[in-house]
Scaffold this active site. Structure first.
Site, short mmCIF file in Angstrom:
data_model
loop_
_atom_site.label_atom_id
_atom_site.label_comp_id
_atom_site.label_asym_id
_atom_site.label_seq_id
_atom_site.Cartn_x
_atom_site.Cartn_y
_atom_site.Cartn_z
NE ARG A 33 -3.85 -2.45 1.80
CZ ARG A 33 -4.65 -3.05 2.67
NH1 ARG A 33 -4.79 -2.55 3.88
NH2 ARG A 33 -5.32 -4.13 2.35
CD GLU A 177 -11.94 -10.13 8.93
OE1 GLU A 177 -10.83 -10.22 9.47
OE2 GLU A 177 -12.22 -9.26 8.09
CE LYS A 219 -13.00 -6.51 10.01
NZ LYS A 219 -11.98 -5.55 10.37
CB SER A 260 -14.52 -1.82 3.66
OG SER A 260 -13.11 -1.86 3.69
N GLY A 261 -13.86 -4.90 2.64
CA GLY A 261 -13.69 -5.98 1.65
C GLY A 261 -13.47 -5.57 0.21
N GLY A 262 -12.97 -4.36 -0.03
CA GLY A 262 -12.73 -3.95 -1.41
C GLY A 262 -13.83 -3.06 -1.98
NE ARG A 291 -9.17 -3.97 1.53
CZ ARG A 291 -9.59 -5.08 0.91
NH1 ARG A 291 -9.28 -5.28 -0.36
NH2 ARG A 291 -10.30 -5.97 1.55
#
Ligand code: 13P
Length: 338
Positions: A33, A177, A219, A260-262, A291
């Site tokens: 990142r 999660e 989660k 949020s997963g993308g 993210r």
């Protein structure tokens, strides 16, 4: 030292008006990142970035807990205050990612199982001493042709239950999660079915291993179409997500938080808002994004000191948007009202 109860830790984490920041990207992921925005990739730059996040003015007004990575919980701010201590001083609960990542599951091409149970109790005891009061373990469930298989879901659910039990033994709240991945071209209906199968198996194992659900946080992903299909209307996401959670998640759980997963940052806020508008829900619910909270911050910062103030402003804005969404008061017009 008398340990705080799991329920009282979870209560602080799930308090009204706030959400959880996932700042637990591994060194490898964080480096990717940083590289994407042209920042050097070493321990010191990762530290500077996390310091930018945790010292953002007003940060603790909207954040009740932060998930750290092993390297990060061992780091300190410029003035020598360990990050976990700095968070605590602001009433923010420090957490820690404790899984050791995923490995391929033999005989199941495309499927993986998360590792990290060996020695976990000793690691958790050390993290507890450092201030961690909750711990996250991420399992991934892909959707594809013939995927996921029951065996892969079961292997991951079993590991989640084993980890959750060890956390509770040590006085740490497990943040369980099972991430159903957004990758692919599947329909939202197919995601709905996979989420049901996954959550059904996860709660079956948690109950089988006698996990105290009143001291456990889930989660979860939202129910979404595969990324290649494009974005769903928030109303459709809310219909499916609330439907699946109501059918599959026991009411006594201490809380439900979303990854949020993308999703794009605004999409993650709009979807959370639509979900919360369907309330009241049986559980406390909020965001736990990585993210969707941080991508715009990294782009605004680019490793330049003169940009820190602007990057922190962008970060606080994303926190505010998600706090509004949690309260079902988000509107996309608020994105431009600064
Ligand atoms: P994202 O919000 O980027 O999906 O990350 C949340 C998380 O904790 C993934 O494990």
């Amino acid at each position: 030292m008398k340990k705080q109860s799991l329920q009282s830790i979870a209560k602080v984490m799930m308090q009204d008006g706030k959400g959880i920041l996932a700042a637990d990207a591994s060194a490898t992921t964080m480096n990717k990142r940083l590289a994407a925005v042209g920042v050097e990739q070493d321990e010191e730059w990762r530290r500077k970035y996390r310091q930018l996040l945790f010292t953002t003015p007003g940060f603790s007004e909207g954040i009740s807990g932060v998930i750290l990575y092993d390297g990060t919980i061992r780091q300190s701010a410029d003035d020598g205050t360990p990050f976990a201590k700095l968070l605590e001083q602001h009433g923010v609960v420090p957490g820690i990612k404790v899984d050791k990542g995923k490995v391929d599951l033999p005989n199941f091409p495309g499927e993986q199982v998360t590792e990290g149970l060996d020695g976990l109790k000793e690691r958790l005891e050390e993290y507890y001493e450092m201030g961690a009061r909750f711990a996250k373990w991420r399992a991934v469930i892909p959707i594809g042709e013939g995927l996921p298989n029951e065996a892969a879901i079961e292997a991951n659910a079993h590991a989640l239950a084993r980890y959750a039990g060890i956390c509770q033994e040590v006085g740490i709240v497990p943040m369980v999660e099972p991430e159903v991945l957004i990758d692919g071209d599947h329909t939202i209906g197919r995601c709905d079915a996979v989420m049901r199968a996954t959550l059904g198996t996860v709660f079956y194992e948690l109950e089988r291993y006698r996990i105290d659900l009143t001291g456990t946080i889930l989660k979860t992903s939202m129910v979404l179409s595969g990324k290649e299909r494009g974005m769903d209307a928030p109303e459709a996401v809310a219909d499916h997500t609330v439907g699946v959670l109501r059918d599959m998640v026991p009411q006594e759980l201490a809380g439900v938080v979303f990854l949020s997963g993308g999703q794009f940052p605004e999409q993650a806020s709009a979807n959370l808002n639509a979900i919360m508008r369907r309330g009241p829900h049986p559980w406390l619910m909020t965001f736990s994004y990585s993210r969707a909270l941080q991508e715009p911050v990294l782009s605004a910062w680019e490793g330049v000191d003169a940009n820190i103030e602007e990057a922190q402003r962008v970060f606080k804005h994303r926190i505010d948007m998600n706090v509004a969404a949690r309260a079902a008061q988000y509107d996309s017009s608020m994105e431009n009202m600064e």
